[in-house]
Design an enzyme around this catalytic site. Structure first.
Site, PDB file in Angstrom:
ATOM      1  N   HIS A   1       0.833  -1.203   0.000  1.00  0.00           N
ATOM      2  CA  HIS A   1       0.000   0.000   0.000  1.00  0.00           C
ATOM      3  C   HIS A   1       0.862   1.245   0.000  1.00  0.00           C
ATOM      4  CE1 HIS A   1       0.666  -0.938   4.257  1.00  0.00           C
ATOM      5  NE2 HIS A   1       0.471   0.350   4.531  1.00  0.00           N
TER       6      HIS A   1
ATOM      7  N   ARG B   1      -4.591   4.125  14.062  1.00  0.00           N
ATOM      8  CA  ARG B   1      -4.124   2.875  13.448  1.00  0.00           C
ATOM      9  C   ARG B   1      -3.811   1.838  14.514  1.00  0.00           C
ATOM     10  NH1 ARG B   1       1.348   0.980  12.235  1.00  0.00           N
ATOM     11  NH2 ARG B   1       1.697   0.670  10.022  1.00  0.00           N
TER      12      ARG B   1
HETATM   13  C1  OGA Z   1       0.166   3.169   7.673  1.00  0.00           C
HETATM   14  C2  OGA Z   1      -0.132   3.656   6.324  1.00  0.00           C
HETATM   15  C3  OGA Z   1      -1.781   4.781   5.003  1.00  0.00           C
HETATM   16  C4  OGA Z   1      -2.452   6.102   5.013  1.00  0.00           C
HETATM   17  O1  OGA Z   1      -0.329   3.774   8.629  1.00  0.00           O
HETATM   18  O2  OGA Z   1       0.881   2.158   7.774  1.00  0.00           O
HETATM   19  O3  OGA Z   1       0.495   3.223   5.396  1.00  0.00           O
HETATM   20  O4  OGA Z   1      -3.114   6.393   4.006  1.00  0.00           O
HETATM   21  N1  OGA Z   1      -1.134   4.533   6.220  1.00  0.00           N
HETATM   22  O5  OGA Z   1      -2.302   6.851   5.972  1.00  0.00           O
HETATM   23 MN    MN Z   2       1.592   1.391   6.014  1.00  0.00          MN
END
Ligand code: OGA
Ligand code: MN
Length: 292
Positions: free
Chosen positions: A253, A269
């Protein structure tokens, strides 16, 4: 019906629109949710949630044991060690959190046992921008030629939090002893689906074990480009109240930072401790050893 689901893109992602995760979920409902997540190749979007940190932690625990914040994280916006604040907000002149992952990566792949699921909850989302992109690494593996697959299945890569390609500025300072580089199989067999996925990222993969740097760089450059091509991607545009659960064992990602300095964004998170990655070769060797 326990919940309604709709696909988010042809190759990955499912949206669940009518489930309040703060309500007690039966084992049956959670099993169906987990199946929907695995079937959607690892991106689950639960819309319209209102979550306190303890509620987010409680739901996250259904996926497995929580990983606590790394000690190196300087910003601790909330009391709970399970919760990381991902934000560009500044309160009383202090940054509330940090923006993370503005490059292709898989969470904590620089750890010996990386996190399996990450859960990101959108408390404050920009009116435009601040999307998160996800790339399907089962598809990235499946679309390689048989010969390339055979070669990659035998190889391991080095994954490094201090990868010079990602953190150029960090090379100036002395390297701390936390986060030594780790090796992982380049092809990873998913422990729940038993499917093979590519497990390299431009963010953290620095070398290939046993190959000279020029050969490794050429192969890795090909894999980085191949694995993040537009056809493999779902790009999530956040709505306030979205809780996105992603599977780091079969996805990369990228947090698109096009909003900082224009809009604020604030997310909570949590992440789930995962297994030590295992390649298809190691699996068959392990089962042969058991059979012998
Ligand atoms: C994370 C990350 C994605 C975002 O927190 O590991 O990749 O869009 N976040 O904040
Ligand atoms: Mn991440």
């Amino acid at each position: 019906m326990m919940f309604e689901s709709a696909p988010l893109s042809p190759h990955l992602g499912v949206r669940i629109s009518n489930l309040d995760v703060t309500k007690p979920l039966s084992d049956e409902t959670f099993a169906a949710l987990r199946k929907a997540w695995l079937d959607a190749n690892g991106v689950l979007v639960l819309s319209n949630q209102t979550l306190t940190p303890p509620q987010q932690i409680a739901f996250s625990r259904r996926f497995g044991p929580m990983k606590h914040r790394d000690t190196h994280r300087a910003f601790e916006g909330v009391e709970h060690p399970e919760v990381v604040v991902v934000s560009n907000k500044v309160v009383d002149g202090k940054r509330l959190g940090r923006i993370s992952g503005v490059f292709w990566h898989s969470d904590s792949s620089y750890d010996v046992a990386p996190v399996s699921a990450t859960l990101l909850y959108g408390l404050e989302v920009p009116p435009a921008g601040g999307d998160t992109m996800f790339a399907n690494q089962y598809l990235a593996y499946d679309t390689l030629s048989p010969r390339m697959k055979t070669m990659l299945c035998e190889l391991k890569s080095v994954n490094d939090y201090y990868n010079p390609a990602t953190y150029k500025n960090r090379q100036q300072v002395e390297r701390p002893s936390v986060h030594p580089p780790v090796t992982h199989p380049i092809v990873r067999r998913h422990p729940e689906t038993s499917r093979d996925a590519l497990y390299i990222t431009r963010g953290f993969t620095s070398h290939i074990v046993g190959l000279p740097a020029d050969e490794a760089t050429a192969i890795l450059e090909f894999l980085f480009t191949h694995s993040t091509q537009p056809e493999f991607i779902y790009r999530h545009h956040w709505q306030r109240g979205d809780l996105v659960v992603w599977d780091n064992r079969c996805l990369q990602h990228y947090a698109v930072n096009d909003y900082d300095g224009i809009y604020t964004r604030c997310m909570h998170r949590t992440s789930v401790q995962g297994d030590v990655p295992v390649g298809p070769g190691e699996m068959s060797r392990a089962s042969q050893a058991v059979a012998a």
